[in-house]
Design a protein around this motif. Structure first.
Motif, PDB file in Angstrom:
ATOM      1  N   TYR A 214       0.839  -1.015  -0.066  1.00 38.57           N
ATOM      2  CA  TYR A 214      -0.283  -0.010   0.356  1.00 38.57           C
ATOM      3  C   TYR A 214       0.559   0.940   0.369  1.00 38.57           C
ATOM      4  CZ  TYR A 214      -3.821  -3.314   1.648  1.00 38.57           C
ATOM      5  OH  TYR A 214      -4.586  -4.277   1.819  1.00 38.57           O
TER       6      TYR A 214
ATOM      7  N   PHE B 186      -9.528   1.043   1.933  1.00 38.12           N
ATOM      8  CA  PHE B 186      -9.401   2.009   3.264  1.00 38.12           C
ATOM      9  C   PHE B 186      -9.887   3.343   3.552  1.00 38.12           C
ATOM     10  CE2 PHE B 186      -6.440  -0.190   6.408  1.00 38.12           C
ATOM     11  CZ  PHE B 186      -6.213  -0.594   5.305  1.00 38.12           C
ATOM     12  N   GLY B 187     -10.689   3.589   4.027  1.00 37.81           N
ATOM     13  CA  GLY B 187     -11.718   4.851   4.088  1.00 37.81           C
ATOM     14  C   GLY B 187     -10.400   6.365   4.358  1.00 37.81           C
ATOM     15  N   PRO B 188     -10.621   7.619   4.553  1.00 31.23           N
ATOM     16  CA  PRO B 188      -9.256   8.492   4.855  1.00 31.23           C
ATOM     17  C   PRO B 188      -8.995   8.764   6.111  1.00 31.23           C
ATOM     18  CG  PRO B 188     -12.113   9.515   4.269  1.00 31.23           C
ATOM     19  CD  PRO B 188     -12.023   7.795   3.651  1.00 31.23           C
TER      20      PRO B 188
ATOM     21  N   GLY C 222      -5.770   7.567   4.391  1.00 29.65           N
ATOM     22  CA  GLY C 222      -5.957   5.985   3.829  1.00 29.65           C
ATOM     23  C   GLY C 222      -5.006   5.090   3.437  1.00 29.65           C
TER      24      GLY C 222
ATOM     25  N   PHE D 163      -8.075  -4.690  -0.362  1.00 24.69           N
ATOM     26  CA  PHE D 163      -8.617  -3.723   1.057  1.00 24.69           C
ATOM     27  C   PHE D 163      -8.292  -2.311   0.013  1.00 24.69           C
ATOM     28  CE2 PHE D 163      -8.660  -7.017   3.092  1.00 24.69           C
ATOM     29  CZ  PHE D 163      -8.648  -7.102   5.143  1.00 24.69           C
TER      30      PHE D 163
ATOM     31  N   ALA E 152     -13.382  -5.048   2.382  1.00 27.58           N
ATOM     32  CA  ALA E 152     -13.002  -5.958   1.730  1.00 27.58           C
ATOM     33  C   ALA E 152     -13.805  -6.837   1.202  1.00 27.58           C
ATOM     34  CB  ALA E 152     -11.601  -6.955   2.583  1.00 27.58           C
TER      35      ALA E 152
ATOM     36  N   GLY F 120       3.203  -3.680   8.404  1.00 26.35           N
ATOM     37  CA  GLY F 120       4.789  -3.480   9.032  1.00 26.35           C
ATOM     38  C   GLY F 120       4.885  -2.245   9.189  1.00 26.35           C
TER      39      GLY F 120
ATOM     40  N   PHE G 190     -13.504  -3.796   8.730  1.00 25.68           N
ATOM     41  CA  PHE G 190     -12.067  -3.872   9.766  1.00 25.68           C
ATOM     42  C   PHE G 190     -11.937  -1.736   9.982  1.00 25.68           C
ATOM     43  CE2 PHE G 190     -10.337  -7.991   7.616  1.00 25.68           C
ATOM     44  CZ  PHE G 190     -11.220  -7.815   6.993  1.00 25.68           C
TER      45      PHE G 190
ATOM     46  N   GLN H 267      -4.359   3.962  14.026  1.00 21.16           N
ATOM     47  CA  GLN H 267      -2.774   4.396  13.920  1.00 21.16           C
ATOM     48  C   GLN H 267      -1.928   5.019  14.840  1.00 21.16           C
ATOM     49  OE1 GLN H 267      -1.801   5.864   9.657  1.00 21.16           O
ATOM     50  NE2 GLN H 267       0.333   4.671   9.554  1.00 21.16           N
TER      51      GLN H 267
ATOM     52  N   GLY I  83       2.638   1.548  13.686  1.00 25.10           N
ATOM     53  CA  GLY I  83       2.219   0.359  11.972  1.00 25.10           C
ATOM     54  C   GLY I  83       0.865   0.720  12.419  1.00 25.10           C
ATOM     55  N   LEU I  84      -0.177   0.245  11.465  1.00 30.08           N
ATOM     56  CA  LEU I  84      -1.686   0.199  11.979  1.00 30.08           C
ATOM     57  C   LEU I  84      -1.949  -1.029  12.631  1.00 30.08           C
ATOM     58  CD1 LEU I  84      -2.495   0.549   7.936  1.00 30.08           C
ATOM     59  CD2 LEU I  84      -3.313   1.745  10.174  1.00 30.08           C
TER      60      LEU I  84
ATOM     61  N   PHE J 275      -8.539   4.543  10.615  1.00 28.27           N
ATOM     62  CA  PHE J 275      -9.056   4.021   9.694  1.00 28.27           C
ATOM     63  C   PHE J 275      -9.827   2.770   9.353  1.00 28.27           C
ATOM     64  CE2 PHE J 275      -6.428   6.720   7.712  1.00 28.27           C
ATOM     65  CZ  PHE J 275      -4.738   6.661   8.446  1.00 28.27           C
TER      66      PHE J 275
ATOM     67  N   TYR K 268      -9.116  -0.037  11.724  1.00 34.60           N
ATOM     68  CA  TYR K 268      -7.812  -0.522  12.375  1.00 34.60           C
ATOM     69  C   TYR K 268      -7.156   1.165  13.133  1.00 34.60           C
ATOM     70  CZ  TYR K 268      -5.801  -4.916   9.259  1.00 34.60           C
ATOM     71  OH  TYR K 268      -5.949  -4.882   9.220  1.00 34.60           O
TER      72      TYR K 268
END
Lengths: 117, 113
Positions: free
Chosen positions: A35, B103-105, A42, B101, B94, A109, B34, B38, B43-44, B90, B36
């Motif tokens: 990504y 992701f939103g902003p 995001g 995946f 999926a 990661g 999902f 950050q 990391g997420l 976030f 997440y």
């Protein structure tokens, strides 16, 4: 156990140069993702590997971007002729394939921060 | 193709107050959803996920989320926010067969002491 690791953590390069970013997934994870995350946004999908093959590379922005995973473990994202707009954090994630073949939790990661001057 | 919106760019709450972060998705079939988190320089980290079954899912750190198919939403909630919850959140969706995946902003959460 070890998580997903990425090297280098930071990379500064000049416009027009070639860079390689490395990802070591969690052992046994067959799926690997790349990504790109720009500031304040995001993560944006680039490419997904299932084993050694790229199952979906629809997110790669152009032919300057390429990724490989020759042995089904470590992956390298390669960017040719870098441009200032390539500056971002590049994230790698891995996952087990879901029981039904569907999506499963991705482990991320810490990312590589790429700065193109 | 699936998409995700998070209407709130930035939310500020006081420590101890309740929290709800909104997430709306667009997908033609039953999605995998999902949340997440950050933290700066981190990391997420997965908070929780929804694949099927009970529409109210519990996650780590006291978070929960509710899947509402009729509203195409998967809002994240926490009854009492802690200062350590300040981070970027976030939502992601999926498909059942693809592995892409989206992701939103993101929503940035600030917590006042």
């Amino acid at each position: 156990g070890a998580g997903v690791s990425q090297t280098p953590s930071n990379k500064v390069t000049e416009k027009g140069k070639y860079v390689e970013l490395r990802c070591d997934p969690i052992s046994g994870h067959t799926a690997l993702y790349w990504y790109r995350q720009s500031l304040g946004q995001g993560p944006e999908f680039l490419i997904y590997f299932q084993g050694t093959g790229a199952a979906d590379d629809s997110g790669l922005p152009n032919d300057r971007f390429f990724a490989v995973r020759p042995e089904g473990s470590v992956s390298t994202l390669k960017i040719q002729r870098t441009e200032r707009g390539d500056s971002a954090v590049y994230l790698c994630a891995s996952s087990l394939r879901g029981a039904s073949g569907g999506a499963n939790e991705q482990f991320f990661g810490p990312g590589t921060r790429l700065t193109v001057l | 193709a699936q998409s995700v919106t998070q209407p709130d760019i930035h939310i500020t709450v006081s420590e101890g107050a309740s929290l709800e972060l909104r997430c709306n998705y667009s997908y033609g079939a039953t999605p995998y959803l999902f949340w997440y988190v950050q933290s700066p320089g981190q990391g997420l980290q997965l908070l929780l996920k929804y694949f099927s079954g009970d529409t109210l899912v519990q996650g780590i750190k006291g978070f929960e989320a509710e899947f509402k198919r009729s509203q195409s939403s998967f809002n994240l909630r926490k009854p009492s926010v802690h200062w350590s919850d300040a981070a970027e959140y976030f939502c992601a969706v999926a498909s059942g067969y693809g592995q892409n995946f989206v992701f939103g902003p993101g929503t940035r959460l600030s917590v006042l002491p």
